[in-house]
Motif scaffolding. Structure first.
Motif, mmCIF file in Angstrom:
data_model
loop_
_atom_site.group_PDB
_atom_site.id
_atom_site.type_symbol
_atom_site.label_atom_id
_atom_site.label_comp_id
_atom_site.label_asym_id
_atom_site.label_seq_id
_atom_site.Cartn_x
_atom_site.Cartn_y
_atom_site.Cartn_z
ATOM 1 N N LEU A 11 17.596 -60.270 -32.475
ATOM 2 C CA LEU A 11 18.744 -59.382 -32.623
ATOM 3 C C LEU A 11 19.007 -58.740 -31.273
ATOM 4 O O LEU A 11 18.100 -58.148 -30.673
ATOM 5 C CB LEU A 11 18.456 -58.302 -33.668
ATOM 6 C CG LEU A 11 18.292 -58.770 -35.118
ATOM 7 C CD1 LEU A 11 17.957 -57.598 -36.034
ATOM 8 C CD2 LEU A 11 19.538 -59.492 -35.626
ATOM 9 N N LEU A 12 20.245 -58.872 -30.775
ATOM 10 C CA LEU A 12 20.582 -58.399 -29.437
ATOM 11 C C LEU A 12 21.957 -57.750 -29.447
ATOM 12 O O LEU A 12 22.810 -58.141 -30.242
ATOM 13 C CB LEU A 12 20.686 -59.584 -28.461
ATOM 14 C CG LEU A 12 19.457 -60.408 -28.140
ATOM 15 C CD1 LEU A 12 19.868 -61.625 -27.316
ATOM 16 C CD2 LEU A 12 18.469 -59.550 -27.362
ATOM 17 N N PRO A 13 22.214 -56.805 -28.509
ATOM 18 C CA PRO A 13 23.595 -56.318 -28.380
ATOM 19 C C PRO A 13 24.494 -57.464 -27.885
ATOM 20 O O PRO A 13 24.020 -58.344 -27.153
ATOM 21 C CB PRO A 13 23.501 -55.225 -27.319
ATOM 22 C CG PRO A 13 22.080 -55.122 -26.919
ATOM 23 C CD PRO A 13 21.284 -56.193 -27.575
ATOM 24 N N GLN A 14 25.759 -57.441 -28.277
ATOM 25 C CA GLN A 14 26.688 -58.521 -27.905
ATOM 26 C C GLN A 14 26.650 -58.826 -26.398
ATOM 27 O O GLN A 14 26.695 -59.996 -25.998
ATOM 28 C CB GLN A 14 28.113 -58.133 -28.308
ATOM 29 C CG GLN A 14 29.114 -59.239 -28.052
ATOM 30 C CD GLN A 14 30.555 -58.816 -28.345
ATOM 31 O OE1 GLN A 14 30.805 -57.737 -28.857
ATOM 32 N NE2 GLN A 14 31.485 -59.660 -28.028
ATOM 33 N N GLU A 15 26.558 -57.776 -25.576
ATOM 34 C CA GLU A 15 26.584 -57.950 -24.113
ATOM 35 C C GLU A 15 25.441 -58.835 -23.620
ATOM 36 O O GLU A 15 25.505 -59.402 -22.540
ATOM 37 C CB GLU A 15 26.495 -56.607 -23.376
ATOM 38 C CG GLU A 15 27.525 -55.557 -23.765
ATOM 39 C CD GLU A 15 27.309 -54.957 -25.146
ATOM 40 O OE1 GLU A 15 28.250 -55.038 -25.946
ATOM 41 O OE2 GLU A 15 26.216 -54.441 -25.434
ATOM 42 N N GLU A 16 24.393 -58.943 -24.414
ATOM 43 C CA GLU A 16 23.236 -59.729 -23.954
ATOM 44 C C GLU A 16 23.233 -61.150 -24.496
ATOM 45 O O GLU A 16 22.287 -61.896 -24.276
ATOM 46 C CB GLU A 16 21.938 -59.004 -24.346
ATOM 47 C CG GLU A 16 21.737 -57.749 -23.522
ATOM 48 C CD GLU A 16 20.496 -56.966 -23.937
ATOM 49 O OE1 GLU A 16 19.505 -57.591 -24.344
ATOM 50 O OE2 GLU A 16 20.556 -55.721 -23.862
ATOM 51 N N VAL A 17 24.295 -61.500 -25.206
ATOM 52 C CA VAL A 17 24.394 -62.884 -25.701
ATOM 53 C C VAL A 17 25.159 -63.688 -24.666
ATOM 54 O O VAL A 17 26.316 -63.400 -24.370
ATOM 55 C CB VAL A 17 25.139 -62.926 -27.058
ATOM 56 C CG1 VAL A 17 25.335 -64.362 -27.519
ATOM 57 C CG2 VAL A 17 24.384 -62.121 -28.094
ATOM 58 N N HIS A 18 24.521 -64.684 -24.084
ATOM 59 C CA HIS A 18 25.174 -65.494 -23.050
ATOM 60 C C HIS A 18 25.152 -66.947 -23.489
ATOM 61 O O HIS A 18 24.099 -67.568 -23.514
ATOM 62 C CB HIS A 18 24.474 -65.316 -21.708
ATOM 63 C CG HIS A 18 24.497 -63.897 -21.241
ATOM 64 N ND1 HIS A 18 25.664 -63.260 -20.862
ATOM 65 C CD2 HIS A 18 23.522 -62.968 -21.141
ATOM 66 C CE1 HIS A 18 25.390 -62.006 -20.537
ATOM 67 N NE2 HIS A 18 24.092 -61.805 -20.704
ATOM 68 N N ILE A 19 26.324 -67.443 -23.834
ATOM 69 C CA ILE A 19 26.406 -68.836 -24.269
ATOM 70 C C ILE A 19 27.033 -69.652 -23.148
ATOM 71 O O ILE A 19 28.049 -69.270 -22.570
ATOM 72 C CB ILE A 19 27.175 -68.948 -25.597
ATOM 73 C CG1 ILE A 19 26.315 -68.252 -26.679
ATOM 74 C CG2 ILE A 19 27.437 -70.402 -25.968
ATOM 75 C CD1 ILE A 19 26.839 -68.260 -28.048
#
Ligand code: PMP
Length: 280
Positions: A11-19
């Protein structure tokens, strides 16, 4: 779409999701997805959604990154982390990151991400109904798989909106299949008729719930293809879907259906559906 995401196993904040731009979901639509409904902070028909996800994954040969029970547990945590009470969970899994080439990449690992959306229940449409317009079903022959390739559905929905309608009803040579993001049922002489759950439609979870409720209410239901003319002459028409719930259709291509309001069979099913939410 904001807040906490499930990305792979975390579970991560959106800013830390890097696709990656090299994710095959991005350039091939090479992935699958599910949309779960959350009522009162709880996932509705979660097991059925998970089974459908497993089927989509198996048929496009993407391995789920975690066991279904673990994934379900993570979705429950995601809902809690976002303090979601009424809304949806969107989950997608792609074949992963690799330079653009059609064959399955040997080294790529599936990429999973999920987020929540606040979405109030569609109470106005459920009460008053929507109008729909007909359109050729131009999709491929595996509409039973919930894949990311939704361009025909996107075009279909926009076709409806451009004409002031709520949705399209798609047909193959006059045989009605489904709508852009929902299944469709007609009522004739007190009997429900809906397209069989084969390769030409998505096997809707709400469709299955409605057939189960109809059985409990002793309303006869038939799973068989029906035509556009039967649709136009039906006593009642309604669509079913995770976000649409049970929405009456009051006009098709400008012609009024039944009395132009929600019919008695539709209302009975809506009440039973309501009880199934309360029992969650
Ligand atoms: N058909 C299509 C094409 C859909 O996208 C959806 C929405 N998932 C449905 C039917 C309804 O399925 P469900 O009841 O599982 O939401």
């Amino acid at each position: 779409m904001s807040g906490v995401y499930l990305y792979q196993n975390r579970l991560l904040p959106q800013e830390e999701v890097h696709i990656s731009p090299e994710d095959r979901g991005y350039y091939f639509g090479d992935g699958i997805y599910e949309v779960f409904r959350v009522y009162n902070g709880r996932l509705y028909e979660a097991d059925a959604h998970m089974r459908r996800l497993q089927k989509s994954a198996a048929d496009v040969r993407i391995e789920l990154p975690s066991e279904p029970e673990q994934l379900l547990h993570q979705l429950v945590e995601l809902v809690a982390a976002n303090r979601l009470t009424e809304g949806t969970v969107y989950l997608q899994i792609t074949r992963g990151e690799a330079s653009r080439s059609h064959p399955f990449p040997k080294a790529a690992a599936p990429v999973l991400m999920a987020f929540t959306n606040v979405l109030p229940r569609p109470l106005a449409a459920v009460q008053s109904g929507i109008s729909i317009v007909s359109m050729d079903d131009i999709r491929w022959l595996r509409c039973d798989l919930k894949t990311l390739n939704l361009l025909p559905n996107v075009l279909a929905k926009q076709h409806a909106l451009d004409r002031g309608a709520g949705d399209v009803v798609m047909h193959r040579g006059g045989t009605v299949t489904e709508c852009s993001a929902s299944n469709i049922m007609i009522v004739m002489g007190g009997r429900i008729v809906t397209h069989p759950a084969n390769n030409l439609i998505l096997h809707g979870i709400t469709r299955a719930v409605v057939l189960r409720l109809a059985n409990e209410l002793e309303i006869a239901a038939e799973e068989r293809p029906f035509t556009l003319s039967e649709l136009m002459e039906a006593d009642e028409v309604f669509i079913t879907g995770t976000t649409a719930e049970i929405t009456p259709v009051i006009a098709v291509d400008g012609a009024t259906i039944g009395g132009g309001t929600s019919g008695p069979v539709t209302r009975k099913l809506q009440q039973a559906f309501e009880r199934s939410i309360e029992a969650l």
